[in-house]
Design a protein around this motif. Structure first.
Motif, PDB file in Angstrom:
ATOM      1  N   MET A 264       5.587  11.600  -3.162  1.00 29.32           N
ATOM      2  CA  MET A 264       4.425  11.763  -2.286  1.00 29.32           C
ATOM      3  C   MET A 264       4.372  10.646  -1.248  1.00 29.32           C
ATOM      4  N   ALA A 265       4.671   9.421  -1.669  1.00 29.38           N
ATOM      5  CA  ALA A 265       4.682   8.302  -0.725  1.00 29.38           C
ATOM      6  C   ALA A 265       5.763   8.498   0.335  1.00 29.38           C
ATOM      7  N   ARG A 266       6.934   8.939  -0.080  1.00 28.24           N
ATOM      8  CA  ARG A 266       8.031   9.178   0.857  1.00 28.24           C
ATOM      9  C   ARG A 266       7.667  10.265   1.869  1.00 28.24           C
ATOM     10  N   ALA A 267       6.972  11.299   1.394  1.00 27.76           N
ATOM     11  CA  ALA A 267       6.579  12.405   2.270  1.00 27.76           C
ATOM     12  C   ALA A 267       5.316  12.099   3.067  1.00 27.76           C
ATOM     13  N   GLY A 268       4.601  11.042   2.671  1.00 24.97           N
ATOM     14  CA  GLY A 268       3.372  10.688   3.367  1.00 24.97           C
ATOM     15  C   GLY A 268       2.232  11.657   3.106  1.00 24.97           C
ATOM     16  N   VAL A 269       2.144  12.141   1.871  1.00 17.13           N
ATOM     17  CA  VAL A 269       1.093  13.093   1.512  1.00 17.13           C
ATOM     18  C   VAL A 269       0.292  12.585   0.319  1.00 17.13           C
ATOM     19  N   THR A 270      -0.873  13.194   0.120  1.00 18.36           N
ATOM     20  CA  THR A 270      -1.730  12.850  -1.011  1.00 18.36           C
ATOM     21  C   THR A 270      -1.505  13.843  -2.145  1.00 18.36           C
ATOM     22  N   ALA A 271      -2.091  13.540  -3.295  1.00 22.35           N
ATOM     23  CA  ALA A 271      -2.002  14.450  -4.436  1.00 22.35           C
ATOM     24  C   ALA A 271      -2.651  15.795  -4.104  1.00 22.35           C
TER      25      ALA A 271
END
Length: 69
Positions: free
Chosen positions: A49-56
């Motif tokens: 998620m951090a790599r993709a720049g998204v939240t849960a």
């Protein structure tokens, strides 16, 4: 390709410690992956998620094995 066009990023999370097989597979598909994800722990999913720049809340996970995904 249709997922990309729709703005959906697909990423593979693998528990595999050796990245060669997963790297070859993902490279052929043009998608990113997180290796040694330590599923079912959330550590690898958080890295993805951090790599993709998204939240849960913006993330969905699809697994093939109930006990390891």
């Amino acid at each position: 390709d249709s997922m990309r066009r729709a703005g959906v990023e697909v990423m593979i999370l693998s528990n595999n410690r050796s990245g060669k097989r997963v790297d070859d597979f993902c490279h052929a598909l043009g998608i990113d992956y997180v290796g040694h994800a330590q599923k079912p722990l959330p550590k690898g999913l958080r890295r993805a998620m951090a790599r993709a720049g998204v939240t849960a809340g913006e993330t969905a996970m699809l697994g093939d094995k109930l006990l390891t995904d």
